[in-house]
Design a protein around this motif. Sequence first.
Motif, mmCIF file in Angstrom:
data_model
loop_
_atom_site.group_PDB
_atom_site.id
_atom_site.type_symbol
_atom_site.label_atom_id
_atom_site.label_comp_id
_atom_site.label_asym_id
_atom_site.label_seq_id
_atom_site.Cartn_x
_atom_site.Cartn_y
_atom_site.Cartn_z
ATOM 1 N N UNK A 36 118.139 -27.920 -1.337
ATOM 2 C CA UNK A 36 119.224 -27.207 -0.629
ATOM 3 C C UNK A 36 118.667 -26.346 0.497
ATOM 4 N N UNK A 37 117.526 -25.707 0.267
ATOM 5 C CA UNK A 37 116.914 -24.887 1.316
ATOM 6 C C UNK A 37 116.460 -25.757 2.485
ATOM 7 N N UNK A 38 115.873 -26.904 2.178
ATOM 8 C CA UNK A 38 115.433 -27.820 3.230
ATOM 9 C C UNK A 38 116.622 -28.321 4.046
ATOM 10 N N UNK A 39 117.705 -28.655 3.383
ATOM 11 C CA UNK A 39 118.898 -29.164 4.072
ATOM 12 C C UNK A 39 119.428 -28.132 5.060
ATOM 13 N N UNK A 40 119.361 -26.874 4.682
ATOM 14 C CA UNK A 40 119.849 -25.783 5.550
ATOM 15 C C UNK A 40 118.778 -25.323 6.533
ATOM 16 N N UNK A 41 117.678 -26.053 6.624
ATOM 17 C CA UNK A 41 116.571 -25.735 7.534
ATOM 18 C C UNK A 41 115.993 -24.351 7.271
ATOM 19 N N UNK A 42 115.967 -23.967 6.007
ATOM 20 C CA UNK A 42 115.374 -22.691 5.632
ATOM 21 C C UNK A 42 113.965 -22.947 5.127
ATOM 22 N N UNK A 43 113.061 -22.083 5.515
ATOM 23 C CA UNK A 43 111.678 -22.209 5.071
ATOM 24 C C UNK A 43 111.583 -21.752 3.622
ATOM 25 N N UNK A 44 110.874 -22.525 2.822
ATOM 26 C CA UNK A 44 110.667 -22.176 1.422
ATOM 27 C C UNK A 44 109.229 -21.692 1.297
ATOM 28 N N UNK A 45 109.080 -20.418 1.004
ATOM 29 C CA UNK A 45 107.765 -19.816 0.898
ATOM 30 C C UNK A 45 107.185 -20.084 -0.484
ATOM 31 N N UNK A 46 106.069 -20.810 -0.544
ATOM 32 C CA UNK A 46 105.466 -21.051 -1.854
ATOM 33 C C UNK A 46 105.137 -19.740 -2.556
ATOM 34 N N UNK A 47 105.395 -19.686 -3.832
ATOM 35 C CA UNK A 47 105.172 -18.475 -4.612
ATOM 36 C C UNK A 47 103.709 -18.041 -4.536
ATOM 37 N N UNK A 48 102.790 -19.004 -4.534
ATOM 38 C CA UNK A 48 101.367 -18.657 -4.479
ATOM 39 C C UNK A 48 101.040 -17.969 -3.164
ATOM 40 N N UNK A 49 101.621 -18.421 -2.060
ATOM 41 C CA UNK A 49 101.384 -17.786 -0.778
ATOM 42 C C UNK A 49 101.973 -16.384 -0.745
#
Length: 98
Positions: A38-51
């Motif tokens: 869903x985040x990708x579809x809305x062109x939102x960046x998903x910040x990896x938890x490790x980062x």
Amino acid sequence: MAKERLDAVVNLRLTQTEKKRLLEQARLAGVSVSHLVRQWICHRQVLPQTDTVLINELRRLGELLKKIDYRSQGAYGQEIRLLLQSIANWITQLSYDR
């Protein structure tokens, strides 16, 4: 505005490799596969938890270095400035590498 219900389902065919990559991306981000997509579809960046954890730790170390600089009355000024710049560069790189 009320939140829209998540009641639509999409079936997707992937290779085993693609599926593994998708599951790994969701695991690293600490979210469900559905949330990730869903985040990708809305062109939102998903910040990896490790980062996120690493960035927060780098910020904490930067604050500790600033305290050392202050308490030492700048005795290690040049070295601390170089370390702070290095920390800032790593944070920037981690933020833009995704």
